[in-house]
Design an enzyme around this catalytic site. Sequence first.
Site, PDB file in Angstrom:
ATOM      1  N   ARG A 170      35.635  37.860  41.696  1.00 20.76           N
ATOM      2  CA  ARG A 170      34.362  38.066  40.946  1.00 20.76           C
ATOM      3  C   ARG A 170      33.111  37.422  42.042  1.00 20.76           C
ATOM      4  O   ARG A 170      33.351  36.161  42.536  1.00 20.76           O
ATOM      5  CB  ARG A 170      34.170  37.421  39.935  1.00 20.76           C
ATOM      6  CG  ARG A 170      35.136  38.283  38.723  1.00 20.76           C
ATOM      7  CD  ARG A 170      34.271  39.481  38.329  1.00 20.76           C
ATOM      8  NE  ARG A 170      35.054  40.352  37.481  1.00 20.76           N
ATOM      9  CZ  ARG A 170      35.682  41.612  37.787  1.00 20.76           C
ATOM     10  NH1 ARG A 170      35.782  41.545  39.010  1.00 20.76           N
ATOM     11  NH2 ARG A 170      36.043  42.166  36.590  1.00 20.76           N
ATOM     12  N   HIS A 229      33.614  46.745  46.256  1.00 24.59           N
ATOM     13  CA  HIS A 229      34.371  46.753  45.190  1.00 24.59           C
ATOM     14  C   HIS A 229      35.591  47.833  44.932  1.00 24.59           C
ATOM     15  O   HIS A 229      35.533  48.377  43.975  1.00 24.59           O
ATOM     16  CB  HIS A 229      33.640  46.843  43.871  1.00 24.59           C
ATOM     17  CG  HIS A 229      33.955  45.831  42.486  1.00 24.59           C
ATOM     18  ND1 HIS A 229      33.455  45.293  41.459  1.00 24.59           N
ATOM     19  CD2 HIS A 229      35.378  45.807  42.096  1.00 24.59           C
ATOM     20  CE1 HIS A 229      34.068  44.865  40.789  1.00 24.59           C
ATOM     21  NE2 HIS A 229      35.134  45.313  40.945  1.00 24.59           N
TER      22      HIS A 229
END
Lengths: 309, 309
Positions: A224, A272
């Site tokens: 993250r 991502h």
Amino acid sequence: MTVVFFAAGPRAWEQYRDCLPEALAAAGVDARIVTEVEAADRAAVDYIVFAPGGVIEDFGRYPNAKAVLNLWAGVERLVGNDTLTQPLCRMVDPSLTEGMVEWATGHVLRHHLGMDRYITADAPHWDQAFAPLARERRVTILGTGALGAACGQALARLNFPVTGWSRTAKQIEGLTCVTSLEQALDGAEIVVALLPDTPDTTNLLDAPALARLASGAVVINPGRGPLIDDEALLDALDSGRISHATLDVFRTEPLPPEHAFWAHPRITVTPHVAAATRPRTASVQVAENIRRGEAGLPFINLVDRTRGY
Amino acid sequence: MTVVFFAAGPRAWEQYRDCLPEALAAAGVDARIVTEVEAADRAAVDYIVFAPGGVIEDFGRYPNAKAVLNLWAGVERLVGNDTLTQPLCRMVDPSLTEGMVEWATGHVLRHHLGMDRYITADAPHWDQAFAPLARERRVTILGTGALGAACGQALARLNFPVTGWSRTAKQIEGLTCVTSLEQALDGAEIVVALLPDTPDTTNLLDAPALARLASGAVVINPGRGPLIDDEALLDALDSGRISHATLDVFRTEPLPPEHAFWAHPRITVTPHVAAATRPRTASVQVAENIRRGEAGLPFINLVDRTRGY
């Protein structure tokens, strides 16, 4: 008839409209899936399938929903929603774990082998620099949940000595598990961050933490964005203390075009893509939790609100 | 006292001068190592440690040498030397296998994940292209010797379906072993060539063979340069039939600066670094064969001259 409100939004529905009904049928659940709910019908909703960016803001309007089933592994964008008081389950998709293992193993090997110099070479070269063996390369995984443990074990099978850090003591075959962050970071040559985003993990990799790594260490973040203090990372890369960072997640996504990470010669940005939730396997997880809820069994992958994951 | 002639040349001697005596002592062999031999002393040489480019051309001058112990895995530059009639052993260094597994696994994952586009990106991008899972990616290993089998098994542990091709039927756990080259090549998406260089394997990957691979396949060659027909590969890359080739070995090494491989946008050249023979572990292998020779035991890794490896 169990009413399932697919509230993850129309784009997600395009991906799930075939496989979620199949998975529910395979699980033996007699369900009706709806993608819109009139105000008068909200009390009839038994389960909410959700994802950040979905079509519900106030979960309090669904007083009889037995669970909110998130299609993402990360729930940091949901746990702050005070209206969400139902049991919340996160996605632990086995194919997501597989994809993450492949991505993390690939990028660890890429940095271990020093591939980039050959991939980006624009002139003939014959500089034979031999990498040390994996067993001579210290790897640390921050976070030993489902993803971190699987990645650590895959790397250990390739002979890397892998230290796994978690806040609570664990035993994972093949890994040296520690609860001291200092011990995990001291001298580590490749660090892979696979922690959830919680108040406790924000800026975990700050300047003092980065200073503990081996000189020339590599930081890989498929976890993250907020795990890393962006400015501290840029400083450590500029000074050469950290030789490279490969980042898949960011505080703001998509990473804004003007962000310093894009142009930095020692940063690789991936958009991502480290691990994707795949509708087919994710549907099986969602259906299993609905089956469990209907049978009065405990949910799997239930989020602990006090920990935040 | 066993006389060992270290004839691999002065540069190699710099690497072996410490660890070879240690390995011989550890093996219990009472040996004297010499790096030069007067004509009158040639008959006293018991073992020759050699490498291509070493200091012997006529092995017939060492009539009592019980074996020639090569420091390289490949012996193609020795088997054509008609004066070399002594038993010839090649190097099967366990750390060489480890290094090869790391290199091959890393480059297979690199191509599987499509890393290059992110490594070489020179402008912001956020194109989320998700790789298929490893279990959906067909990999073929050409050659299932010590190196090929180890690489194939490491890839199989990462869930790749791996087909292993060899001329003789084999059974290797985790691999689908075939003896039909057509079967091995048909539809393969990533091919790793790990065969020895023999008359039978020269240009094994020629135009018809390359045409059998999946459209957009990747060829990885850490084996030997002549396994691939260079012109056929260039044609297949130019047409897009093959999307990329990563080559570590070449017909001429170092690869000449004017060679078309250097500048080709779909070729990555690595300078024969896939696997290094490491003096410490290689010395243990050499010492073990000398111990065996002195004890009247069969040599390990003895080259079969009829097969050429």
